[in-house]
Design a protein around this motif. Structure first.
Motif, mmCIF file in Angstrom:
data_model
loop_
_atom_site.group_PDB
_atom_site.id
_atom_site.type_symbol
_atom_site.label_atom_id
_atom_site.label_comp_id
_atom_site.label_asym_id
_atom_site.label_seq_id
_atom_site.Cartn_x
_atom_site.Cartn_y
_atom_site.Cartn_z
ATOM 1 N N ARG A 254 0.809 -1.219 0.000
ATOM 2 C CA ARG A 254 0.000 0.000 0.000
ATOM 3 C C ARG A 254 0.838 1.262 0.000
ATOM 4 N NH1 ARG A 254 -5.794 0.112 2.444
ATOM 5 N NH2 ARG A 254 -6.579 -1.836 1.631
ATOM 6 N N GLN A 255 1.950 1.247 0.711
ATOM 7 C CA GLN A 255 2.776 2.443 0.827
ATOM 8 C C GLN A 255 3.827 2.545 -0.271
ATOM 9 O OE1 GLN A 255 1.691 4.552 2.986
ATOM 10 N NE2 GLN A 255 0.267 3.070 3.866
ATOM 11 N N GLY A 256 3.824 1.608 -1.223
ATOM 12 C CA GLY A 256 4.781 1.647 -2.310
ATOM 13 C C GLY A 256 6.190 1.298 -1.888
ATOM 14 N N GLN A 257 6.333 0.574 -0.768
ATOM 15 C CA GLN A 257 7.656 0.197 -0.258
ATOM 16 C C GLN A 257 8.014 -1.211 -0.733
ATOM 17 O OE1 GLN A 257 9.115 2.909 1.490
ATOM 18 N NE2 GLN A 257 7.253 3.625 0.505
ATOM 19 N N GLN B 241 -3.845 5.073 8.228
ATOM 20 C CA GLN B 241 -3.531 4.940 6.812
ATOM 21 C C GLN B 241 -3.219 3.498 6.422
ATOM 22 O OE1 GLN B 241 -0.607 7.792 5.550
ATOM 23 N NE2 GLN B 241 -0.294 6.808 3.597
ATOM 24 N N GLY B 242 -2.752 2.686 7.375
ATOM 25 C CA GLY B 242 -2.433 1.307 7.046
ATOM 26 C C GLY B 242 -3.651 0.473 6.720
ATOM 27 N N TYR C 71 -1.285 8.781 10.215
ATOM 28 C CA TYR C 71 -0.679 8.396 8.943
ATOM 29 C C TYR C 71 0.663 7.698 9.138
ATOM 30 C CZ TYR C 71 1.454 12.996 9.797
ATOM 31 O OH TYR C 71 2.079 14.079 10.368
ATOM 32 N N PHE C 72 1.017 6.918 8.136
ATOM 33 C CA PHE C 72 2.299 6.228 8.038
ATOM 34 C C PHE C 72 3.409 7.280 7.924
ATOM 35 C CE2 PHE C 72 5.577 3.715 6.060
ATOM 36 C CZ PHE C 72 5.359 2.426 6.520
ATOM 37 N N PRO C 73 4.550 7.140 8.650
ATOM 38 C CA PRO C 73 4.983 6.007 9.457
ATOM 39 C C PRO C 73 4.800 6.206 10.962
ATOM 40 C CG PRO C 73 6.872 7.385 8.976
ATOM 41 C CD PRO C 73 5.674 8.077 8.408
ATOM 42 N N THR C 74 3.916 7.110 11.390
ATOM 43 C CA THR C 74 3.673 7.284 12.820
ATOM 44 C C THR C 74 2.757 6.182 13.330
ATOM 45 O OG1 THR C 74 1.766 8.706 12.430
ATOM 46 C CG2 THR C 74 3.915 9.775 12.569
ATOM 47 N N SER C 75 2.709 6.013 14.653
ATOM 48 C CA SER C 75 1.827 4.988 15.220
ATOM 49 C C SER C 75 1.307 5.464 16.568
ATOM 50 C CB SER C 75 2.571 3.654 15.389
ATOM 51 O OG SER C 75 3.672 3.784 16.271
#
Length: 503
Positions: free
Chosen positions: A75-78, A202-203, A234-238
């Motif tokens: 999803r994050q294009g990684q 966002q995940g 949002y990514f990359p926070t949690s």
């Protein structure tokens, strides 16, 4: 310079495997990460009634939710795999799988913006998925963990001046962070699926692997409108969070999905590492919800995904205009007044519309998003987006992609109030400002090898917003951006996993 050298080192490692994907030799890897194999055919593709072969982890194409490190990478294009294929994961064979990826995004604006320049940003992504049924006999349970490290600069921040980045991978703190640590549990023959732990919205919500075929942040990740009008995490926070998804039909196509995510401004600081799990500084919660229809290559010849939903933000936020005394914070310099509660509604889809061979993943998919703010003191009124991604444009390049997307951010009168006030204070016409920002991107994804992918692109920004520079006397000129996204799956590079074209 240090970040640039890091990127060159990663690029150099991946360059070892730069022979064409179709010519790559066999490489060992996890059956669960195996991608569909493309073999030349002497004549036209034969349509078959049988369902297509596909890699396990079928949620790589769909909007239902990303419920693993592997799903989040897609999803994050990684990942070096195109949108319709799973990333290269290293499987120990005992229920543990690993993913290690390096992705960089470079950009330059030879025309437009406040001034011309270049910027480079990048991220290291390390994910672990643990099947607890295989490891400990806990049926339907799994653990997921993601660690990220971001570095580099933003072209939008440093040179263009607009508030929506042309490099999605920049943001959330250019630092190392524990991005996810969660327990997932499936019950009732997998019809109920819930996840709790350290997560970000966002995940699981408002994402699709098609979005991060692109580099601009209006599209990649989740539609940028979501973060401009709510405290959606949002990514990359949690933060502390949980979400639950219920499949309401026997074929697992119709679903209801709801979540709750802690909102805590302290977690957005550049010094946050994701390890402080206290709730000090929490101001409320954001609650996304969605109902939809979602299929994958596992259960549909032409995967299609439709969803309607809302994001209810029950947390504090800064008023965009008023200060603590009720005056204009732009001129007083006082802290902004604290407001509580915002919301938005949306509808979105992605649909495969052309597939020349029903046994292979190549084809054309369309996607679109429409969002509208519905409550609170909002700076944006609505957001529209439409895009297309084609995989396998040329017969001898089955994993290359072509993508185009255009998005419109419509600013509300409240969102433009500070700019108009600043212009009026300088004796300028307060009406002479654009009310919407349009971002376009055209790209071509080149599958350099099963381990490496390069996506050069052209971006064009019409009416770059100047909300960060309200006293600028002239509008920011339209910006033309040259960019390139490079991604390398390191376990695939070293022969421990399979990628697109592995046989």
């Amino acid at each position: 310079m240090k970040a640039f050298l890091t990127g060159l080192s990663a690029f150099g490692l991946c360059a070892i495997a730069m022979t064409p994907a179709s010519a790559q030799p066999a490489s060992p890897g996890a059956p669960g990460a195996e991608a569909p194999i493309v073999r030349p055919k002497p004549g036209p593709a034969r349509a078959r009634a049988a369902r297509p072969r596909s890699a396990r982890g079928g949620q790589s194409q769909g909007i239902a939710a990303a419920d693993s490190a592997q799903g989040n990478a897609s999803r994050q294009g990684q990942t070096a795999a195109p949108a319709k294929l799973p990333p290269g994961t290293f499987d120990l064979g005992n229920g543990l799988t690993f993913l290690l990826n390096y992705t960089s995004e470079s950009a330059a604006n030879p025309i437009g913006g406040i001034r011309q320049g270049t910027a480079y940003s990048a991220q290291i992504f390390f994910g672990i998925d643990a099947d607890l049924n295989r490891l400990a006999g806990i049926e339907g349970a799994s653990l997921h963990s993601i660690v990220t490290q971001r570095h580099g600069r933003s072209l939008s921040n440093d040179f263009i001046g607009n508030d929506t980045s042309v490099q999605e991978i920049y943001g959330g703190g250019q630092t190392a962070r524990l991005t996810q640590l969660s327990w997932q549990q499936k019950l009732f023959d997998n019809r109920l699926d819930f996840e709790v732990g350290r997560l970000n919205g966002q995940g699981a919500f408002l994402g699709s692997p098609l979005y991060c075929n692109f580099q601009n942040n209006a599209t990649c990740g989740s539609p940028t409108f979501t973060f401009k009008t709510t405290n959606f995490t949002y990514f990359p926070t949690s933060s502390w969070a949980g979400h639950a998804k219920l499949w309401i039909d026997d074929e697992r196509k119709f679903f209801v999905h709801i979540g709750a995510y802690e909102v805590n401004p302290n977690l957005l600081l550049s010094t946050d590492n994701g390890i402080d799990w206290s709730t000090r500084g929490a101001t409320g919660a954001v609650i996304p919800m969605e109902v939809g229809y979602s299929t994958t290559f596992d259960n549909d010849l032409m995967p299609r995904n439709y969803g309607i939903g809302a994001v209810v933000d029950r947390s504090k936020y800064n008023d965009p205009v008023r200060d603590v005394l009720g005056g204009s914070s732009l001129f007083s310099g006082l802290d902004p007044f604290t407001q509580f509660g915002r919301s938005l509604v949306y509808a979105r889809f992605d649909q495969m519309v052309w597939r020349p061979d029903p046994t292979q993943p190549q084809g054309l998919s369309l996607f679109g998003v429409a969002m509208k703010s519905t409550g609170g003191r909002q700076t944006q009124d609505y957001f529209l987006e439409l895009g297309a991604v084609e995989t396998g444009t040329f017969a001898d390049r089955p994993f290359d992609t072509v993508g185009f997307v255009v998005s419109v951010q419509k600013y509300s009168s409240l969102g433009l109030a500070n700019i108009r006030a600043a212009r009026a204070s300088q004796g300028l016409d307060p009406r002479d400002i654009a009310t919407q920002q349009i971002m376009m991107e055209l790209n071509y994804g080149i599958q350099l090898s099963p381990a490496a992918r390069l996506t050069p692109q052209l971006q064009y920004i019409v009416n770059p917003d100047q909300t960060r520079f309200p006293f600028r006397p002239k509008p920011i000129p339209d910006a033309f951006v040259l960019g390139a996204k490079f991604s390398c799956d390191l376990f695939t590079l070293f022969g421990l996993a399979k990628g697109p074209g592995s046989i």
